[in-house]
Design a protein around this motif. Structure first.
Motif, PDB file in Angstrom:
ATOM      1  N   ARG A 146       0.871  -1.086  -0.085  1.00  0.00           N
ATOM      2  CA  ARG A 146       0.079   0.092  -0.254  1.00  0.00           C
ATOM      3  C   ARG A 146       0.812   1.226   0.120  1.00  0.00           C
ATOM      4  N   VAL A 147       1.836   1.274   0.726  1.00  0.00           N
ATOM      5  CA  VAL A 147       2.549   2.164   0.668  1.00  0.00           C
ATOM      6  C   VAL A 147       3.489   2.765  -0.549  1.00  0.00           C
ATOM      7  N   ILE A 205       9.656  -4.373   3.087  1.00  0.00           N
ATOM      8  CA  ILE A 205       9.369  -3.013   3.205  1.00  0.00           C
ATOM      9  C   ILE A 205       9.600  -1.958   1.863  1.00  0.00           C
ATOM     10  N   GLU A 255       3.918  -2.156   4.921  1.00  0.00           N
ATOM     11  CA  GLU A 255       4.059  -1.378   6.286  1.00  0.00           C
ATOM     12  C   GLU A 255       4.810  -2.131   7.295  1.00  0.00           C
TER      13      GLU A 255
END
Length: 150
Positions: free
Chosen positions: A72-73, A133, A138
């Motif tokens: 998502r990031v 990451i 996350e």
């Protein structure tokens, strides 16, 4: 290039695949059009439903998650780089089901772990976490999944 020629060409550009407004705007400027013409053409494209930022965000988020296995990031950062509004980004993020997201992260971690080398288990887990990451997951979720899976 005339406004009518530009409109025909940009309609084909937008019909080929979903585009963000900024991509279309940059393309129109590359045709050598004035700012007024560009903004008028953008309005026409929105009215004709060739450009829809919410639709773009949903398709972008869903495909980057399913095909490239982005977290998502990373997806949010990519959408912000394309100058998509926060509302559309939130709408696009709804395309990612939580269960699928968890399974994808778990799959990435279990697939990568055997190939990770290190002096000890702590170093291997550290490298594995950095990998996940960097894929856009996350950090808190990555570490909890590492503890759960390994």
């Amino acid at each position: 290039m005339t406004r009518k020629e530009a409109f025909t060409k940009i309609c084909n550009f937008c019909a080929y695949q979903e585009r963000a407004q900024q991509e279309v705007r940059d393309k129109l400027y590359s045709f050598g059009l004035s700012q007024d013409d560009v903004e008028n053409l953008i309005c026409d494209l929105i009215e004709e439903n060739f450009i829809n930022e919410e639709r773009f965000a949903k398709i972008f988020a869903g495909s980057k998650f399913r095909v490239k296995k982005w977290g998502r990031v990373k997806i949010k950062q990519a959408l912000k780089l394309k100058q998509i509004s926060d509302y559309c980004i939130r709408s696009g993020m709804k395309e990612i089901e939580e269960e699928d997201y968890q399974q994808t992260l778990e799959g990435i971690l279990t697939k990568k772990y055997p190939g990770v080398t290190g002096a000890n288990d702590y170093v291997r887990k550290q490298k594995l976490a950095r990998y996940a990451i960097a894929r856009g997951f996350e950090p808190v979720l990555v570490w909890s999944k590492i503890k759960e899976v390994l």
